[in-house]
Design an enzyme around this catalytic site. Structure first.
Site, PDB file in Angstrom:
ATOM      1  N   SER A   1     -33.439  -8.470  17.829  1.00 40.88           N
ATOM      2  CA  SER A   1     -32.232  -7.994  18.482  1.00 40.88           C
ATOM      3  C   SER A   1     -32.321  -6.493  18.689  1.00 40.88           C
ATOM      4  O   SER A   1     -32.701  -5.753  17.766  1.00 40.88           O
ATOM      5  CB  SER A   1     -30.999  -8.319  17.637  1.00 40.88           C
ATOM      6  OG  SER A   1     -29.863  -7.602  18.089  1.00 40.88           O
ATOM      7  N   LYS A   2     -31.962  -6.024  19.882  1.00 41.36           N
ATOM      8  CA  LYS A   2     -32.007  -4.590  20.143  1.00 41.36           C
ATOM      9  C   LYS A   2     -30.985  -3.837  19.309  1.00 41.36           C
ATOM     10  O   LYS A   2     -31.105  -2.621  19.136  1.00 41.36           O
ATOM     11  CB  LYS A   2     -31.791  -4.317  21.633  1.00 41.36           C
ATOM     12  CG  LYS A   2     -30.422  -4.709  22.168  1.00 41.36           C
ATOM     13  CD  LYS A   2     -30.327  -4.422  23.659  1.00 41.36           C
ATOM     14  CE  LYS A   2     -28.966  -4.802  24.222  1.00 41.36           C
ATOM     15  NZ  LYS A   2     -28.881  -4.538  25.687  1.00 41.36           N
ATOM     16  N   ARG A   3     -29.979  -4.518  18.790  1.00 38.36           N
ATOM     17  CA  ARG A   3     -28.984  -3.868  17.946  1.00 38.36           C
ATOM     18  C   ARG A   3     -29.476  -3.668  16.516  1.00 38.36           C
ATOM     19  O   ARG A   3     -28.935  -2.854  15.783  1.00 38.36           O
ATOM     20  CB  ARG A   3     -27.684  -4.690  17.925  1.00 38.36           C
ATOM     21  CG  ARG A   3     -26.995  -4.769  19.272  1.00 38.36           C
ATOM     22  CD  ARG A   3     -25.740  -5.626  19.192  1.00 38.36           C
ATOM     23  NE  ARG A   3     -25.063  -5.708  20.466  1.00 38.36           N
ATOM     24  CZ  ARG A   3     -25.369  -6.576  21.420  1.00 38.36           C
ATOM     25  NH1 ARG A   3     -26.354  -7.452  21.221  1.00 38.36           N
ATOM     26  NH2 ARG A   3     -24.721  -6.590  22.565  1.00 38.36           N
ATOM     27  N   ARG A   4     -30.520  -4.418  16.150  1.00 39.67           N
ATOM     28  CA  ARG A   4     -30.970  -4.391  14.764  1.00 39.67           C
ATOM     29  C   ARG A   4     -32.438  -3.998  14.629  1.00 39.67           C
ATOM     30  O   ARG A   4     -32.831  -3.361  13.652  1.00 39.67           O
ATOM     31  CB  ARG A   4     -30.744  -5.781  14.154  1.00 39.67           C
ATOM     32  CG  ARG A   4     -31.160  -5.931  12.714  1.00 39.67           C
ATOM     33  CD  ARG A   4     -30.937  -7.363  12.242  1.00 39.67           C
ATOM     34  NE  ARG A   4     -31.640  -8.332  13.087  1.00 39.67           N
ATOM     35  CZ  ARG A   4     -31.044  -9.322  13.751  1.00 39.67           C
ATOM     36  NH1 ARG A   4     -29.731  -9.466  13.662  1.00 39.67           N
ATOM     37  NH2 ARG A   4     -31.743 -10.161  14.506  1.00 39.67           N
TER      38      ARG A   4
END
Length: 467
Positions: free
Chosen positions: A244-247
């Protein structure tokens, strides 16, 4: 060796497509899919079609499209190749999209629907249920457009990675294919584009598998034979969560900026879900293309192992010709640093760096007036008898021939006086001179640094210990 697809599925003119949405960064999962498609195109003498899914106005930025093209070029998917076509823009196809919607309406395979979501929930009593088909036979003249799915049977997707996957038609709602203003939705546009562009193979991430039966129904309704389907495994992190690009660090551009080599990144990405023969990890691109087969892709999630990527990148760095390594490494140096000194240290740095961004901290000691001391390294190395050992090393080096082998021999002799092997004896000298416990081969580094600067740094370290 397996062929990329079975002989019955391989048309004479293979056309694979890679259709990313511009997002401002290029996901490593997308890069892996692009490489798999590129391998098929090169192996079969076919065409890699780059199509930009640009119908979302919020994502329709020219610089983002340029970013996709640039990222592809970095991993070798080159627009100059005869196997490359594009970029083709989905937005340019809107007349064909609208014509397809009109045709499906005319044939009775689609219909207008005026229901709101609230009305569907009120009728079914279930907020989780899909559309109930209320408008199927009402002959509305406007509203959004829904595709009429079969009421019975199954839609079977022959997937070259997962095998035959069957989807009960009763579980598929009449899905929307166009908005009430007539503009097409992605699922319809995607199919029409593939038909218009002659796409023969669709290889993409398995998160798209759930959409495939709907797309296959659209292909059939439009009177065309569906392409060869292949859905590659999801890529997960060390906790086995989908990247995930958020993580997670997922942008290809970030790895490039950190100093990963393009060939190493290509090599590693090709190993995510597929493996060459002979239990090999370091494999040239041409050999991977020759061996690559969709049928050999593993359907299990692929672990993006950054440690393994670093190791592979280190192997590629060490395999570079020295001149190439010097040129690659310059981008990670301070602009003011003397390039002649860098050239002297480059061969040493090439044995140590796993990524090019590490070069800066490996060689900075040679360019700074004083080394940057890492306090943890200082506290670890400067224990008794560090002060006495540094004094003895300073004396031993004062009249030593300034050559790496002699510097090593003299420090080895100093260590013996204190009952220390060379590994222990050199730790305080390394920290005094370079600031860190880990770095380039020490004695070759001292040779480049020179007698005067080396002795001055040992003296400074002694003074600090005395204070």
């Amino acid at each position: 060796m397996s062929s990329p697809v079975s002989s019955t599925d391989a048309p004479s003119n293979v056309r694979v497509r890679f259709a990313p949405s511009p997002t401002g960064m290029f996901h490593v999962g997308g890069a892996r899919s692009a490489l798999f498609n590129w391998a098929i195109a090169e192996q079969t003498g076919g065409t890699f079609v780059l199509r930009i899914e640009d119908t979302d106005a919020n994502r329709n930025r020219p610089e983002w499209t340029e970013g996709i093209i640039s990222a592809l070029a970095w991993i070798g998917v080159n627009s100059d190749s005869p196997h490359f076509e594009g970029p083709l823009m989905q937005s340019a196809q809107e007349p064909q999209h609208r014509a397809a919607v009109a045709g499906l309406l005319s044939s009775g395979r689609a219909y207008h629907c005026t229901c709101t979501r609230e009305e569907v929930i009120a009728r079914t009593g279930d907020p989780n249920r899909g559309y109930d088909g209320h408008c199927r036979e009402l002959n509305h003249a406007d509203g959004l457009v829904r595709f009429r799915t079969p009421d019975e049977g199954v839609t079977a997707v022959d997937d070259k990675v997962r095998g035959l996957v069957e989807f009960p038609n009763v579980a598929m709602e009449d899905f929307a294919i166009a908005r009430s203003d007539g503009s097409p939705l992605f699922i319809l546009a995607n199919v029409v584009d593939d038909i218009e562009m002659g796409i023969t193979h669709v290889l993409r991430g398995d998160e798209h598998l759930s959409n495939t039966p709907k797309q296959q129904l659209l292909w059939d309704a439009l009177g065309k034979v569906p392409p060869v389907w292949a859905h590659v495994p999801v890529i997960v992190n060390e906790k086995r969560q989908k990247l995930s690009k958020r993580r997670d660090k997922v942008a290809l551009e970030d790895y490039k900026a950190e100093g990963y080599l393009a060939d190493a990144m290509v090599n590693y990405l090709m190993l995510l879900g597929w493996a060459p023969s002979g239990d090999r990890e370091i494999v040239p691109w041409d050999e991977m293309v020759a061996e690559f087969a969709v049928a050999d892709i593993n359907s299990s999630p692929a672990f993006f192992d950054v440690k393994k990527l670093r190791a592979i990148n280190g192997e590629y760095i060490r395999a570079l010709p020295l001149e190439s390594f010097i040129a690659e490494g310059e981008a990670f140096l301070d602009p003011s640093w003397d390039r002649k000194v860098w050239a002297q240290l480059a061969e040493l740095a090439q044995t140590r760096a796993a990524v090019l961004s590490e070069i800066h901290n490996l060689v900075d000691f040679a360019f700074l007036d004083e080394p940057v001391h890492d306090e943890q390294s200082w506290n670890k190395a400067m224990k008794e008898p560090a002060a006495e050992l540094l004094a003895a090393a300073e004396d031993a080096y004062r009249d030593a021939p300034w050559e790496a082998e002699e510097l090593k021999n003299r420090l080895e002799a100093v260590g013996a006086e204190f009952g220390l092997k060379l590994g222990k004896a050199q730790a305080p000298v390394r920290v005094a001179v370079t600031g860190r416990t880990v770095g380039l081969p020490l004695f070759e580094s001292l040779e480049v640094l020179g007698r005067e600067r080396t002795l001055a740094r040992i003296a400074a370290a002694r003074a600090r210990l005395a204070a």
